[in-house]
Design an enzyme around this catalytic site. Structure first.
Site, PDB file in Angstrom:
ATOM      1  CB  SER A 146     -19.422  49.451 -39.273  1.00 43.83           C
ATOM      2  OG  SER A 146     -20.423  48.534 -38.883  1.00 43.83           O
ATOM      3  CE1 TYR A 159     -16.918  45.081 -41.927  1.00 48.94           C
ATOM      4  CE2 TYR A 159     -18.384  45.501 -40.067  1.00 48.94           C
ATOM      5  CZ  TYR A 159     -17.992  45.748 -41.376  1.00 48.94           C
ATOM      6  OH  TYR A 159     -18.686  46.670 -42.120  1.00 48.94           O
TER       7      TYR A 159
END
Length: 255
Positions: A146, A159
């Site tokens: 990501s 995350y």
């Protein structure tokens, strides 16, 4: 959707393939004539992805797997070999969503859940995929990281840490197996229009507007745009590309 990529292998595995980026990439692999193993913990979504592939004239099978469990990942690889006799490409895309809070407000259960799927799951998948790729004389792995793995992600620290870890696994494995013709890369999407995105933003339309504005191109990404990058990274055209974390982010990380 023909993108002109060439593939010397026959079989591709996509985890997290019941929806979103995973489903789009499974469809794209099938569109290139590859046999696709669709895997997910969501049986209904996984079977629906297989049905979409078959309706488009492709070949696919659904094999459920919880990537956080070594025994299930090992069984997944065994079933792939039983079904197709080989594995050439793997897109390790299974992941769970971001937390929404500052670091000191996070919970241990949240940390364990995010790390379990996003880090341990990718590690277990690569651990069991690499021997199969080596047996074929090479292959390619792409992991879903990501843009949150490339820098700070306020209110998403766990995350972000998990996606930084995915990049670390990707680069280390790439160097370890470079001479064995096993290539390992990662894609780093920014905000993409998926069910996960809609769950996060549907409660607050202003958040969706803010998400679009975060990207210099002025919109969020499409699942097909990530799928195209995954196919390129697996294709013979990317034979000299390994250990990379490719940002697909509408210019967000260039700022």
């Amino acid at each position: 959707m023909h993108m002109g990529f060439s593939f010397s292998g026959e079989v591709a595995l996509v985890t997290g393939a019941a929806a979103g980026i995973g489903r789009a990439t499974a469809l794209a692999f099938a569109g290139q004539g590859l046999k696709v193993v669709v895997s997910d913990v969501d049986n209904a979504g996984g079977e629906a992805s297989v049905e979409m592939i078959r309706q488009a004239g492709g070949e696919a099978v659904f094999i459920p797997c919880n990537v956080t469990l070594d025994s299930e990942v090992a069984a997944l690889m065994e079933q792939i070999v039983q079904c197709y006799g080989r594995l050439d490409y793997a897109f390790n895309n299974a992941g769970i969503e971001i937390e929404q809070g500052k670091l000191a407000d996070g919970s241990e259960s949240e940390f364990d859940a995010i790390m379990g799927v996003n880090v341990k799951g990718v590690w277990l998948c690569m651990k069991h995929q690499i021997p199969l790729l080596l047996a074929q004389g090479g292959g390619a792995i792409v992991n879903t990281a990501s843009v949150a793995g490339l820098g700070a992600a306020p209110k998403m620290s766990i995350y972000s840490a998990s996606k930084h870890a995915v990049i670390g696994l990707t680069k280390s494995a790439a160097v370890e197996y470079a001479k064995k013709k096993v290539r390992v890369n990662a894609v780093c999407p920014a905000v993409i229009d998926t069910d996960m995105f809609r769950r996060a933003y549907e409660a607050d339309p202003r958040k969706a507007e803010f998400a679009a504005a975060m990207h210099p191109v002025g919109r969020i990404g499409k699942v097909e745009e990530i799928a195209a990058a995954v196919l390129y990274l697996c294709s013979d055209q990317a034979a000299f590309t390994t250990g990379q974390a490719l940002a697909i982010d509408g210019g967000a990380t260039a700022i």
